[in-house]
Scaffold this active site. Sequence first.
Site, PDB file in Angstrom:
ATOM      1  CB  SER A   9      -0.899   0.025   1.238  1.00 43.86           C
ATOM      2  OG  SER A   9      -1.445   1.319   1.385  1.00 43.86           O
ATOM      3  CG  HIS A  34      -3.656  -1.471  -1.870  1.00 46.83           C
ATOM      4  ND1 HIS A  34      -4.717  -2.243  -2.292  1.00 46.83           N
ATOM      5  CD2 HIS A  34      -4.133  -0.722  -0.842  1.00 46.83           C
ATOM      6  CE1 HIS A  34      -5.770  -1.979  -1.556  1.00 46.83           C
ATOM      7  NE2 HIS A  34      -5.449  -1.066  -0.665  1.00 46.83           N
ATOM      8  CG  ASP A  36      -4.986   2.349   0.652  1.00 41.40           C
ATOM      9  OD1 ASP A  36      -3.974   1.953   1.245  1.00 41.40           O
ATOM     10  OD2 ASP A  36      -5.971   1.625   0.383  1.00 41.40           O
ATOM     11  CG  MET A  38      -8.247   7.132   1.971  1.00 40.62           C
ATOM     12  SD  MET A  38      -7.312   7.155   3.509  1.00 40.62           S
ATOM     13  CE  MET A  38      -6.716   5.461   3.540  1.00 40.62           C
ATOM     14  CG  HIS A  67      -9.113   0.174  -1.086  1.00 44.14           C
ATOM     15  ND1 HIS A  67      -8.619   0.031   0.191  1.00 44.14           N
ATOM     16  CD2 HIS A  67     -10.462   0.166  -0.969  1.00 44.14           C
ATOM     17  CE1 HIS A  67      -9.621  -0.077   1.046  1.00 44.14           C
ATOM     18  NE2 HIS A  67     -10.752  -0.004   0.362  1.00 44.14           N
ATOM     19  CG  MET A  69     -11.235   3.265   1.296  1.00 49.09           C
ATOM     20  SD  MET A  69      -9.763   3.212   2.312  1.00 49.09           S
ATOM     21  CE  MET A  69      -8.517   3.406   1.033  1.00 49.09           C
ATOM     22  CG  MET A 141     -11.893  -2.853   4.210  1.00 45.57           C
ATOM     23  SD  MET A 141     -10.287  -2.557   3.464  1.00 45.57           S
ATOM     24  CE  MET A 141      -9.528  -1.522   4.719  1.00 45.57           C
ATOM     25  CG  ASP A 179      -6.349  -2.959   2.655  1.00 45.81           C
ATOM     26  OD1 ASP A 179      -6.932  -2.142   1.915  1.00 45.81           O
ATOM     27  OD2 ASP A 179      -5.299  -2.715   3.264  1.00 45.81           O
TER      28      ASP A 179
HETATM   29  C1  DX5 Z   1      -6.756   1.544   5.090  1.00 45.78           C
HETATM   30  C2  DX5 Z   1      -6.176   1.129   3.751  1.00 45.78           C
HETATM   31  C3  DX5 Z   1      -5.114   0.074   3.892  1.00 45.78           C
HETATM   32  C4  DX5 Z   1      -3.911   0.539   4.731  1.00 45.78           C
HETATM   33  C5  DX5 Z   1      -2.962  -0.614   4.965  1.00 45.78           C
HETATM   34  O1  DX5 Z   1      -7.914   2.310   4.881  1.00 45.78           O
HETATM   35  O2  DX5 Z   1      -7.179   0.621   2.908  1.00 45.78           O
HETATM   36  O3  DX5 Z   1      -4.666  -0.308   2.587  1.00 45.78           O
HETATM   37  O4  DX5 Z   1      -3.243   1.574   4.055  1.00 45.78           O
HETATM   38  O5  DX5 Z   1      -1.950  -0.141   5.820  1.00 45.78           O
HETATM   39  P1  DX5 Z   1      -1.344  -1.105   6.959  1.00 45.78           P
HETATM   40  O6  DX5 Z   1      -0.808  -2.307   6.216  1.00 45.78           O
HETATM   41  O7  DX5 Z   1      -0.278  -0.287   7.607  1.00 45.78           O
HETATM   42  O8  DX5 Z   1      -2.487  -1.455   7.860  1.00 45.78           O
HETATM   43 ZN    ZN Z   2      -6.502  -0.274   1.013  1.00 41.41          ZN
END
Ligand code: DX5
Ligand code: ZN
Length: 220
Positions: A9, A34, A36, A38, A67, A69, A141, A179
């Site tokens: 990630s 990955h 993320d 947001m 991903h 969110m 998740m 994840d």
């Molecule tokens: C959280 C993300 C994850 C996160 C994983 O909302 O979707 O991908 O970044 O980070 P670690 O591996 O540090 O939990």
């Molecule tokens: Zn993620």
Amino acid sequence: MRKIDVSPSLLAADFLHLEKEIAHCEKAHVGYLHFDVMDGHFVPNISFGLPVLKSLARRHSLINDVHIMISDPLTYGPQFAKAGADIVTFHYEALKNDAERWDVIHAIKKAGAKVGMSVKPQTEANVLIDFLPQLDLVLIMSVEPGFGGQSFMPSSLPKIVFIRDIIDRHGYPTLIEVDGGIQEDTAKLCVRAGVDILVAGSYLFGHDDFNERVTALRLG
Ligand code: DX5
Ligand code: ZN
């Protein structure tokens, strides 16, 4: 024997040196990267969006595992596909009903990407059953989405077992990804429960033994 892959990630990467961080991932022979995304609305954090993906997506050899969110995956899911996402995974909880969820699935596929659906820790895995035949990936998740560096939630394990059983019984090609809070020990639990892809951020980035850590995850 299932091939276990790793999706580092980028949220946990050093953003001043993204090129180097991505090179670490390629050298470690992971299969995925990955992203993320947001929006500060669906989750209480803002990370990065389309311009970052556009500038990175086609300049490495890994599968762009995006991903999202975000509260409006119908509008932006296809845009991430067009920006270079190979897989766009949206959240079940971002839509009001299944008709809207089907719209998002069709829109992302039409935009040329594979599609995944993710469930938060509080959402039961059985909500995914009807979508499975059309999903390329399911993202379970194991933390509340929004931040890296959180602790793994063991309640995600029975959800993985449940989905694994359905996929295997029906012979669906759908991949299971987990994840949040993934490190050597929790990876073992998730592999045993039936995952195909392990997302890891803080366990991988910022450490000198990146390759060894990837190997440790894979050995789950
Ligand atoms: C959280 C993300 C994850 C996160 C994983 O909302 O979707 O991908 O970044 O980070 P670690 O591996 O540090 O939990
Ligand atoms: Zn993620």
